[in-house]
Design a protein around this motif. Sequence first.
Motif, short mmCIF file in Angstrom:
data_model
loop_
_atom_site.label_atom_id
_atom_site.label_comp_id
_atom_site.label_asym_id
_atom_site.label_seq_id
_atom_site.Cartn_x
_atom_site.Cartn_y
_atom_site.Cartn_z
N PHE A 1 0.84 -1.20 0.00
CA PHE A 1 0.00 0.00 0.00
C PHE A 1 0.87 1.25 0.00
CE2 PHE A 1 -3.10 -3.02 1.42
CZ PHE A 1 -4.26 -2.56 0.85
N TYR A 2 1.30 1.67 -1.16
CA TYR A 2 2.01 2.94 -1.22
C TYR A 2 1.30 3.85 -2.22
CZ TYR A 2 5.60 0.83 1.61
OH TYR A 2 6.25 0.24 2.64
N GLN A 3 1.53 3.71 -3.46
CA GLN A 3 0.85 4.52 -4.47
C GLN A 3 0.17 3.57 -5.44
OE1 GLN A 3 3.43 7.36 -6.26
NE2 GLN A 3 3.69 8.54 -4.40
N VAL A 4 -1.04 3.23 -5.11
CA VAL A 4 -1.80 2.27 -5.89
C VAL A 4 -2.78 3.02 -6.76
CG1 VAL A 4 -3.26 0.24 -5.81
CG2 VAL A 4 -1.58 0.63 -4.02
N LYS A 5 -2.74 2.84 -8.06
CA LYS A 5 -3.66 3.52 -8.94
C LYS A 5 -4.84 2.60 -9.24
CE LYS A 5 -0.22 6.62 -10.86
NZ LYS A 5 0.36 7.21 -12.07
N GLU B 1 -12.67 2.16 -6.24
CA GLU B 1 -12.85 2.17 -7.69
C GLU B 1 -14.26 2.66 -8.07
OE1 GLU B 1 -11.91 -1.64 -9.36
OE2 GLU B 1 -9.96 -0.91 -9.99
N ALA B 2 -15.26 2.18 -7.32
CA ALA B 2 -16.63 2.62 -7.59
C ALA B 2 -16.79 4.12 -7.35
CB ALA B 2 -17.61 1.82 -6.72
N ASP B 3 -16.11 4.62 -6.31
CA ASP B 3 -16.18 6.06 -6.03
C ASP B 3 -15.55 6.86 -7.16
OD1 ASP B 3 -17.39 5.49 -3.64
OD2 ASP B 3 -15.57 5.68 -2.44
N ALA B 4 -14.42 6.39 -7.68
CA ALA B 4 -13.78 7.10 -8.78
C ALA B 4 -14.70 7.14 -10.00
CB ALA B 4 -12.46 6.41 -9.13
N ALA B 5 -15.40 6.03 -10.25
CA ALA B 5 -16.33 6.00 -11.38
C ALA B 5 -17.50 6.96 -11.15
CB ALA B 5 -16.85 4.58 -11.59
N ALA B 6 -17.99 7.05 -9.91
CA ALA B 6 -19.10 7.96 -9.60
C ALA B 6 -18.69 9.42 -9.79
CB ALA B 6 -19.58 7.73 -8.17
N ILE B 7 -17.47 9.76 -9.39
CA ILE B 7 -16.98 11.13 -9.57
C ILE B 7 -16.86 11.45 -11.06
CG2 ILE B 7 -15.04 12.68 -9.18
CD1 ILE B 7 -14.54 11.15 -6.54
N ILE C 1 -16.76 15.00 -20.59
CA ILE C 1 -16.60 13.56 -20.80
C ILE C 1 -15.14 13.13 -20.81
CG2 ILE C 1 -18.76 13.46 -22.08
CD1 ILE C 1 -17.13 13.26 -24.63
N ALA C 2 -14.22 14.08 -20.89
CA ALA C 2 -12.80 13.75 -20.86
C ALA C 2 -12.25 13.70 -19.44
CB ALA C 2 -12.00 14.75 -21.69
N ALA C 3 -13.08 13.88 -18.45
CA ALA C 3 -12.62 13.88 -17.06
C ALA C 3 -12.08 12.50 -16.67
CB ALA C 3 -13.75 14.28 -16.14
N ARG C 4 -10.99 12.50 -15.90
CA ARG C 4 -10.39 11.25 -15.41
C ARG C 4 -10.19 11.37 -13.90
NH1 ARG C 4 -6.95 12.48 -19.64
NH2 ARG C 4 -5.24 12.85 -18.16
N VAL C 5 -10.40 10.25 -13.23
CA VAL C 5 -10.26 10.22 -11.77
C VAL C 5 -9.40 9.01 -11.40
CG1 VAL C 5 -11.44 10.15 -9.56
CG2 VAL C 5 -12.54 11.26 -11.51
N GLN C 6 -8.35 9.23 -10.64
CA GLN C 6 -7.46 8.17 -10.20
C GLN C 6 -7.39 8.18 -8.67
OE1 GLN C 6 -3.69 8.79 -12.16
NE2 GLN C 6 -4.31 7.56 -13.92
N PRO C 7 -7.78 7.07 -8.02
CA PRO C 7 -7.61 6.99 -6.57
C PRO C 7 -6.17 6.61 -6.22
CG PRO C 7 -8.77 5.06 -7.37
CD PRO C 7 -8.51 5.92 -8.57
N ARG C 8 -5.59 7.30 -5.27
CA ARG C 8 -4.22 7.04 -4.85
C ARG C 8 -4.21 6.85 -3.34
NH1 ARG C 8 0.16 10.40 -3.40
NH2 ARG C 8 -1.09 12.25 -3.86
#
Length: 785
Positions: free
Chosen positions: A11-15, A152-158, A168-175
Motif C-alpha cells: 500500500f504505497y501509491q496504488v492507482k 474504484e466505484a467512487d472514482a467511477a461515480a466522480i 466527458i474527458a474527465a479522469r479520476v485516479q484513486p491514490r
Amino acid sequence: MRLSTWGAVPFYQVKTSTLGKLARSASVCALLSVAWVASSVPAQAQQYQFNSVQINGNDRIGDAAILRSAGISRGQTISGGQLNDAYQKLQNSGLFESVEIEPRGGTLVISVVELPTLNRVRFEGNKRIKDEALEQLIGSTERRVFNPSQAEADAAAIAEAYNSEGRIAARVQPRIIRRDQNRVDLVFEIFEGDNVEIERLSFVGNRKYSDRRLRRVLGTKQAGFFRRLVKRDTFREGQVDVDKQLLRDFYLSRGYVDMRTSAVNGELTEERDGFFVSYNITEGQQFKFGEVSVVSEMPGVDAEAYRKIVKIRPGVIYSPTLVEADIARLERQAIRDGVDFMRVEPQVTRNDRDLTLDVSYVISRGQRVFVERIDIEGNTTTLDRVIRRQFDSVEGDPFNPREIRQAAERIRALNYFETAEVNAREGSSGEQVVVDVDVVEKPTGALNFGGSFSNNDGIGVAVSFAEENFLGRGQKLSLSISTAEDATRYGINFVEPALLGRDLAFGLNIDYAETNSSYASYDTERLIIQPSLTFPVSGNGRLSLRYTAEQIDLLERDPIENGLTIAGDIAADPQISSSIGYEYTYDTRRSGLDPTSGVLFQFSQDFAGLGGDSKYIKTVAKVTGEKRVFNEDVTLRATLEGGALAWQDGTNRVVDRFLLGPSIIRGFEPGGIGPRDTSGTSNDPLGGNLYVAARFEAEFPLGLPEEYGISGGVFYDVANLWDLDDVNLNGGNIQGEAGSFRHVVGVSVFWTTPVGPLQFNFSKALQSEDFDEEQSFEITLRTQF
C-alpha cells in the motif's frame, strides 16, 4: 493443504488498475487454490478435524469474529470443500487484504493481513465541483475499513458527475498513501478536462420550420461567440430527452399531430472537445379543428348548455392545450352547477381527406372517489399552505385526475423546488384517494449586481436583493438600488400572491428617485407609495386596483437660466398627489388560440383628489399585436397607445404631464418632441396633456451564424404630444402647443450577449419641428451578473 491469497500488493501509491488487482485477487487465488487441491488430493474427499485453531495477524478483529465469518467450530469435522468455503467467506468479507488457511495436524492455522483503516479522504484537482458535493457521491468513509472495490466505484461515480456536466474527458485516479498504525489516506486525483460543447445543432426532415427556428425551441444551444460564459451549450446526454419533448410540444401546438423524432445522432469531433448533434424528425401534415361537439351520457346534464361554453371553433389550428382549456371550463361549470363526479373525455376523429380533427367532448359520470387527504413531504422551508393552495381540490372533494395534474404544474411553476412530484394512490378504501406531494427545496433568494448603459442616462450600476419565497410563505420581497450618471433610484417591493388564501395579489411598492438629467434644466425628487390588489377577471384578463401617494419636487440647478414656465413650476414647492386608480390587462401572447400571434391590451385610469394638492384624471391605453411569419423566423409587431390628462385643480407642472421618450418614439431625445419653452437658455420641454403614438417594427435574422446571437430589425414610429390647457405659462415663449405628428424610420441591431441584451438603434426623422431635439443613434444594455 494451504489456501492463501496470491501476489499481495504493498500500500504505497496504488492507482486504479492496482486497486482492481487487489479487489480481484481473491477470485484468482480461489481458482488457483481449487485447481491445486484438485491436482494433489486423492479422488476420495479428504476430511479434517481440528482440536485447536490458531489465528495470526489480526489486530482489530477478534478471533471469535473471524471464526464466525469462516463458519468453523473447534472439533468440527469438515471436508476440503468446506475448508475452501471458509476461505472464500473470509476473503469476501471485505476485511482482509490477504487470507491463508493451513491445516497442521490437529491445528488449523489462519493467517490474515487486515485491510487498513481509512484515515482521511481528500480530493485534488477539482475546481468545478466542490469537495462538499463530491463527498456526497462516494461511499468510502473515514475511520472505516478501506475497500479497494469501493474506491474504484467512487472514482467511477466522480467521473460520471463530471460527465453529466459535459466533461466527458474527465479522469479520476484513486491514490493511497500509507500511514502508521495500519492507516491509509485515500486521495482522488481529478483531471476535470474541458466542457464538450455543442458545435452544431442540425435537423433532418424539417420542411415547415427552419433549423434556426427549431434551435430556438431546444433547451440546449450551440456554442456561441461567448462560449466560455454560456452554460447551455454544454453537451448533456440527459438533456436530449427533454429537447425531444420540447420539439414534440412545439409541433403539437401548431397542429402537427404526427410529428415524431425518429433518432438523435451525436458525433464527437476529432479533438474530442465538441459534438455535432442531429435530430431526425418527421413533421407530417398540419391539422385543424373540424366539427366540435358536446355529448352528454349523464342524466340531467344538458349537452347544449355546455356546448355554449366551448371556445374552440372549426378551422382553428389544432392544439392539445386548447382542448385541455375547454375541458377545464366545462368541469368548472359543472362545479358551479352542483354536478359532482362529472368527467369530460375528448374523442378525436381524424379526417385525412381535409386534414381536420373532429373533437367530441363526452360528458359522463366518473367514479365516486373522494380525496381523503393531501400529504406533503420534503418542504423544509415552504409552508404547507403555499403548496396546498395550488390545488383546486381539498380533502373531501370529488377526485379529479385532471385537476391533480394541473396542480402539479402550478407547483412546479412556483419555481421554489428542484423537483416536485405529485401522485395519487388508493386511500383507506376503494372510494378514497391520497395525493402525495414530494418536493425538494432549492434556493429562492438572490443578490444581484447589475449594470446599464444608455446614451440617455449614461453608465449605471444596480444592486438588488430579491426573495421569491419570503419566510417560506410564497411572498416576494425585493430591495433595489440603482445609480446612473443622470438618475438614482431606491425601491422596495412586496407581493403577497394569495391574500386570504385566494387568487388575490396584494402588492406594496415604495420608490424614491432623484434625477439630474442633461435633457432638462432642473433636478427632481420623487417619492411614491403605492399599495395594490390584483385579481383575474377572465382567462386572459386581470384587474389591478391601486392607491398612489406621490410627492414630487422640482429643484433649481445653478447657474442655468430656466424658462419662465419651468421657473414657475420650481417656485411651486413640493406637490403631493393622492389618487386611486385601476389597470385592466388582457394578454393572449402565451395562452391565445394561435401560438404564433398574440395581443396585449392595457387600460388604466388614476383619479387624484383624495387630499393632496392636485385634482385630475389621467387615462392611458395601449394595445400591442404580435405575429410571427415566414415560418416564424420574422416577428412583426405593432403598438398603438395614447394618454389624456384632464386637470381640474392644483398646479399642473411639467412632471405631472406626459413626456415622450425613446420607449414611445425613437429618433428623439427624452422629451425631445412636444411643447417647449424657449424663453430661457435651457429650451426646456414642457410635456403635454394629450399624446398618441404608433410603432411598427419587424425583427428578423441577418444570415449570420446563429451562435453569434445577432439579429436585425426595422421600425417606423409616429407620435404627437400637445395641449397645455390649465397650465400656468408665466408669459413664457411657447412653441408647439398645438402639436404635430413626427415620423421616424430606422434600423435596429439586437445582440444577445451573456451579460445582457444589447440594442443599437439608428434612426432618421422624416418629419419634425425646428425646436425638436433629435437623436439619430441610441444604445442600451441592461444586465444582471
